[in-house]
Design an enzyme around this catalytic site. Structure first.
Site, PDB file in Angstrom:
ATOM      1  N   SER A 171       0.822  -1.210   0.000  1.00 18.92           N
ATOM      2  CA  SER A 171       0.000   0.000   0.000  1.00 18.92           C
ATOM      3  C   SER A 171       0.861   1.267   0.000  1.00 18.92           C
ATOM      4  O   SER A 171       1.987   1.260   0.484  1.00 18.92           O
ATOM      5  CB  SER A 171      -0.907   0.021   1.228  1.00 18.92           C
ATOM      6  OG  SER A 171      -1.668  -1.157   1.294  1.00 18.92           O
TER       7      SER A 171
HETATM    8  N1  SAH Z   1      -1.286  -4.543   3.907  1.00 23.63           N
HETATM    9  C1  SAH Z   1      -0.590  -4.865   2.688  1.00 23.63           C
HETATM   10  C2  SAH Z   1      -1.435  -4.545   1.486  1.00 23.63           C
HETATM   11  C3  SAH Z   1      -1.351  -5.619   0.457  1.00 23.63           C
HETATM   12  S1  SAH Z   1      -2.517  -5.530  -0.851  1.00 23.63           S
HETATM   13  C4  SAH Z   1       0.753  -4.184   2.644  1.00 23.63           C
HETATM   14  O1  SAH Z   1       1.028  -3.338   3.510  1.00 23.63           O
HETATM   15  O2  SAH Z   1       1.551  -4.504   1.775  1.00 23.63           O
HETATM   16  C5  SAH Z   1      -3.872  -6.432  -0.171  1.00 23.63           C
HETATM   17  C6  SAH Z   1      -3.679  -7.894   0.104  1.00 23.63           C
HETATM   18  O3  SAH Z   1      -4.967  -8.406   0.459  1.00 23.63           O
HETATM   19  C7  SAH Z   1      -3.203  -8.736  -1.065  1.00 23.63           C
HETATM   20  O4  SAH Z   1      -2.019  -9.409  -0.704  1.00 23.63           O
HETATM   21  C8  SAH Z   1      -4.359  -9.722  -1.330  1.00 23.63           C
HETATM   22  O5  SAH Z   1      -3.937 -11.012  -1.712  1.00 23.63           O
HETATM   23  C9  SAH Z   1      -5.033  -9.750   0.042  1.00 23.63           C
HETATM   24  N2  SAH Z   1      -6.446 -10.155   0.047  1.00 23.63           N
HETATM   25  C10 SAH Z   1      -7.449  -9.827  -0.817  1.00 23.63           C
HETATM   26  N3  SAH Z   1      -8.614 -10.397  -0.447  1.00 23.63           N
HETATM   27  C11 SAH Z   1      -8.358 -11.111   0.686  1.00 23.63           C
HETATM   28  C12 SAH Z   1      -9.139 -11.940   1.545  1.00 23.63           C
HETATM   29  N4  SAH Z   1     -10.430 -12.171   1.309  1.00 23.63           N
HETATM   30  N5  SAH Z   1      -8.529 -12.525   2.610  1.00 23.63           N
HETATM   31  C13 SAH Z   1      -7.216 -12.324   2.860  1.00 23.63           C
HETATM   32  N6  SAH Z   1      -6.419 -11.560   2.089  1.00 23.63           N
HETATM   33  C14 SAH Z   1      -6.973 -10.962   1.008  1.00 23.63           C
END
Ligand code: SAH
Length: 227
Positions: free
Chosen positions: A74
């Protein structure tokens, strides 16, 4: 935070140096982030360790960056804003659930500010890589799980706060149910006409929820199932 990295690896050099982190914090201030404790953590957190080494040069730009499997780390401004919303109020959250571990950066920021962080990721590859990184960095208060966050993480509920790092069109019921009374859910909620809005849902009592909407944001979709 200490663990298996050398001090030099953590502190960085050139494009990954303390000076770059301080410049990033300055940018976040200009964009309206006010919480000094959040800015302090961003200033310390080696974001360059959460991205691929080929991408490390860009780690302190205020941008989302690819982390593989179509996912992104993010944008620092959004991490700061969501964390700031999550901490706002008289009672600081102690136990927090994050849905969407991704690179682990948001979880690491939270872990410096609250007692325990539980975080779930639906993609096995990312879950494994990030879990190893967080262990190597020495975080003892981040607990990871490979699962679909639509179900929350029942075992450790209720949570004082829940943060979703992926955008659903509807709020998963389990997340609302796993929120402590007085707690809040911070998430990028899909808007009916398209786009997403940073949204905070407060659990006022057992059956009473109040919603506040903030700025427009852009997150990867919240997807069902795990793989
Ligand atoms: N907090 C992370 C953001 C990553 S992007 C950071 O700081 O890098 C969001 C993430 O949510 C992705 O890795 C995606 O695979 C995950 N995601 C999407 N839907 C999800 C779900 N239903 N359960 C768990 N993870 C999920």
């Amino acid at each position: 935070m200490s663990g298996g990295f050398t001090r030099q690896e953590i502190m960085g050099i050139g494009f990954t140096s303390q000076r770059r982190r301080d410049e990033l914090v300055q940018r976040l201030r200009e964009k309206g982030v006010k919480s000094e404790e959040v800015l302090d953590v961003i200033a310390q957190m080696p974001r360059h360790l959460f991205v691929d080494s080929a991408m490390a040069k860009r780690a302190y730009e205020d941008d989302a960056l690819p982390i593989g499997q179509g996912q992104t780390i993010s944008q620092p401004y959004i991490v700061a804003r969501m964390t700031e919303e999550l901490l706002r109020g008289e009672k600081k959250p102690r136990k927090v659930l994050e849905v969407g571990t991704g690179s682990g950066y948001q979880a690491a920021v939270l872990a410096m500010l609250v007692d325990q962080v539980y975080t779930v990721e639906r993609l096995m590859g990312l879950y494994q890589e990030t879990d190893a990184l967080l262990r190597k960095m020495g975080f003892k208060n981040i607990h990871t799980q490979h699962s679909d966050g639509s179900w929350g993480w029942e075992e450790h509920a209720p949570y004082d706060a829940i943060l979703a790092a992926a955008s659903p069109d509807d709020i998963p019921e389990s997340l609302l149910m796993q929120l402590a009374v007085g707690g809040k859910l911070v998430l990028p909620l899909g808007a009916p006409g398209g786009g997403q809005q940073l949204t905070v849902v407060h659990r006022m009592s057992e059956n009473d929820f109040e919603t506040e909407a903030f700025e427009t944001v852009m997150f990867v979709p919240f997807l069902p199932g795990h793989q």
